[in-house]
Design an enzyme around this catalytic site. Sequence first.
Site, PDB file in Angstrom:
ATOM      1  N   LYS A   1       0.842  -1.195   0.000  1.00 23.14           N
ATOM      2  CA  LYS A   1       0.000   0.000   0.000  1.00 23.14           C
ATOM      3  C   LYS A   1       0.877   1.246   0.000  1.00 23.14           C
ATOM      4  O   LYS A   1       1.905   1.290   0.704  1.00 23.14           O
ATOM      5  CB  LYS A   1      -0.899  -0.029   1.242  1.00 23.14           C
ATOM      6  CG  LYS A   1      -1.980   1.043   1.294  1.00 23.14           C
ATOM      7  CD  LYS A   1      -2.846   0.862   2.553  1.00 23.14           C
ATOM      8  CE  LYS A   1      -3.975   1.869   2.632  1.00 23.14           C
ATOM      9  NZ  LYS A   1      -4.823   1.660   3.829  1.00 23.14           N
TER      10      LYS A   1
ATOM     11  N   SER B   1      -9.713   1.747   2.883  1.00 24.82           N
ATOM     12  CA  SER B   1      -8.818   2.467   1.994  1.00 24.82           C
ATOM     13  C   SER B   1      -7.809   1.582   1.264  1.00 24.82           C
ATOM     14  O   SER B   1      -7.271   2.006   0.252  1.00 24.82           O
ATOM     15  CB  SER B   1      -8.052   3.526   2.787  1.00 24.82           C
ATOM     16  OG  SER B   1      -7.208   2.922   3.754  1.00 24.82           O
TER      17      SER B   1
ATOM     18  N   SER C   1      -9.886  -0.539   7.080  1.00 27.35           N
ATOM     19  CA  SER C   1      -9.280  -0.337   5.760  1.00 27.35           C
ATOM     20  C   SER C   1      -8.598  -1.544   5.144  1.00 27.35           C
ATOM     21  O   SER C   1      -8.265  -1.521   3.974  1.00 27.35           O
ATOM     22  CB  SER C   1      -8.277   0.820   5.815  1.00 27.35           C
ATOM     23  OG  SER C   1      -8.955   2.049   5.735  1.00 27.35           O
TER      24      SER C   1
END
Lengths: 484, 484
Positions: B78, B153, B177
């Site tokens: 990420k 996210s 997330s």
Amino acid sequence: MRTETMAASDKYEAVIGLEVHAQMLTETKLFCGCSTKFGAEPNTQTCPVCTGMPGVLPVLNRKAVEFAVKTGLATRCRVSPYSRFARKNYFYPDLPKGYQISQYELPLCEGGYVEIVLDGAVKRIGITRIHMEDDAGKNIHEGAGNYSFVDLNRAGVPLMEIVSEPDIRSPREAAEYMRKLRSIVRYLGVCDGNMEQGSLRCDANVSVRPVGQKEFGVKAELKNMNSFRFVEKALEYEIKRQIQVLEEGGKIVQETRLWDSAAGVTHSMRSKEEAHDYRYFPEPDLVPLVTGQETIEAAASSLPELPDALRGRFVSGYGLPEYDADLLTSEKSVAGWYEEAVKAGGQPKAVSNWMMGELMRLLNEEGKSIEECLVRPAQLAGMLQLIDQGTISGKIAKAVFEEMYRTGRGAGDVVKEKGLVQISDEGAIEAVIDEIIAKNPAEADRLRVGEEKLMGFFVGQVMKAMKGKANPQLLNELLKKKLR
Amino acid sequence: MKLNELTIAEVRRLLDNREVRPREVLDDVYGRIDEVEDRIKAYITVTRENGYAMAADAEQAILGNRASLLTGIPVAVKDNLCTKGVLTTCASKILHNFIPPYESTATGKLKEQRYLLVGKTNLDEFAMGSSTENSRFHTTRNPWDVERVPGGSSGGSAAAVAAGECIAALGSDTGGSIRQPASLCGVVGLKPTYGRVSRYGLVAYASSLDQIGPLTKTVEDSAILLSAIAGHDPFDSTSAPVEVPDFARVLGQEIKGMRIGVPKEYFTGGMDREVADAVYAAIRKLESLGAMPVEVSLPHTGYAVATYYILATSEASSNLARYDGVKYGFRAEGKDLMEMYRNTRAQGFGAEVKRRIMLGTYALSSGYYEAYYKKGQQARTLIRQDFEKAFEQVDVIVTPTSPGAAFRIGEKATDPLQMYLSDIFTISANLAGVPAISVPCGFTAGGLPVGLQIIGKHFDEEAILKVAYAYEQSTEWHARRPSL
């Protein structure tokens, strides 16, 4: 009872509290491993942590905790077993994270005091709290055209903030309190106390109130006072200013004021309305700081003898006045020098007089510290013995001491080489007296008929002729005999 | 079958048996990226050159019999995890050019094992969002239906795993997330106990809630990847000094007799019918495996979303203060400092980030702190105590991961509150600090994946992995792949 003619300043009393920031003498910064050394090239002592890069985290420097605990103990604070860091949020280019990591609700140390000596009396100034925080960097405005530079070498350097109670009543007390704090942190070796380099900084909260009133007046916060003298001057100015405002029927507004040392005035920096809302909240990147009993005891057992204790011992053990004892104990090295001189046989009060007089004067002239002094304590004691034995006069001793100071040689050597031995030979002195009387017959007659002040003239003339070496007591006696 | 479709465990066997080379695995991964990435947009940066360089290194290690579990495994990361020398943007304009000179601890541990970095995946800007629509670069598409969001996210990581654009991925989870996008993309996502994985190098959103965790195709991979990144880190004071077990060891153990808590507050409506059906079916499946469902109560569940949006935004408002245009990243010029700050932050941050900064700034402001932040902390304590009490009765707690399956792009983008509610089931685990995993538990009639959340006690990831593995092995959901 107050009268019309009473000065305005006498009708008011100042109330002062100081917030002192002391840079701790740790090798590394408070939350990272960067060096804290002063004076390096800009931004050479930085890393991702102290430059506030994304995703990095602070790790607490244990040495800084130890230093703060020591300072707390030395100022008779309670050391909290459980304290917390908090974020103080504000924007400024020298603050890379956009917040300072400080302590807010739960500081490390609380509720202590220090003692100051003023006009021979001892007064206690309460310490509200001592907490740790990281320092900001520095903005540099020179040589950058329309821009400014930021140097982050200082960012993250560990500070202690020492907050006093509003116990201080005059600028002199404030300066004395600062000196005492400086003395304590230097004894502990936790801060070098250098105000010019900014390792000891001071903000003051000051208000005035009519004498006898209990409630505090509206306060102003003073900033930017980077010497003991400026602390005193700025407070003097600000107190006068506030009294004048009140006397003219005005009101004091709560604000932050900046001391301008060049102009000798304070001026408004921001009002209460413009004051920052720091939005303090507990620092989530650090766990609560638990300070165990062992840590506190270890710190306590490593404390050196502190200035207050030493001062007490100098008063009771050497019979010194509070004033002398306070001055001699303000620096550990000075106190040590003193004790060595006494141990070497110097009479305590005489040693004190010579140190506070001649020695300090000579050191101050050159801006030197006592560690750099060539004269050794035992040499001062030796010189005092020569005075006691009547070998040299006190007056000559001053010249002898100055020579010792410059060369590091002993008093005996200096006296011998310069031929400074005191003349106590009656015949020799009488011969010179006769000579002087013969040269000044008119003055001699006037003295004989009672013009006493001419006595000094004759002592001076004889001393001058004998290059100051005449035994003063003997000289006086002989003069009186001849001119009465 | 292409190598990119395999799991960590499967690729490991092939690599260790010298049947394939790390380069070949990477060939298939990048081949897949070339094939589908323009439809999925899972990545912000694809680090092809870097990946192949790492593959050469990994191959040497394998040939030298120095391979460990992740040597030669292509992993996506990420883009809020700092990777040394590799662009790390947080999907924000304000960090559009930021290349960290340091490595996050989690990716650093993978590097030590010689993993292969495939690229940096898309996210909602600074991990604030539940759909990746808040990315300043592009919205990632759900591989099961490219008209729908992948969740967020960590939507880029989840989509990359689901679409076979990597073998496994790392994400971060502040309020769901990792788990919510795992649920929406039909993969396994695990949020470890707060403190299990070091946050050093994870760009902070809300420090007291953020955790890094794995997104994988199977529960076994989740255990492998978690074992690799977990452990105490001296650079993160909030990482826990607790032993890290080999999480894969518990897989395959029976769950007979385990008590499975079903919190009544989570099953009161507000959730999609098809989601409820899938979760109920999953509970029955666990029962058939010998586990005992027990109704439990988490009475303060109703306060979780509000509490989260006070505390997370408060911390965010401070964490994001460092992006000021002074030191790195995006800067918009201005005629003075204040204007430079304003322009930089106004242009550098997206709408949702600004919304949260403002919300958090408000909650911390003097006069509101007590009513919001402080109250939020108190509510958080109650929520944590809810879990502690419930875990006196049960070993794990099961809930839906998300109240609905993947929603259409744009469907909730204009209604922040609706968007916030998509994390309603995941937020509590962050507030309580407990570990939780999402595993695929069915599909809607429209062919969209549904996730089951299994929550465990502090530092008992083993229990949730054990239950998740038993469930996964008795169902076929995890074997389904989207047709792209």
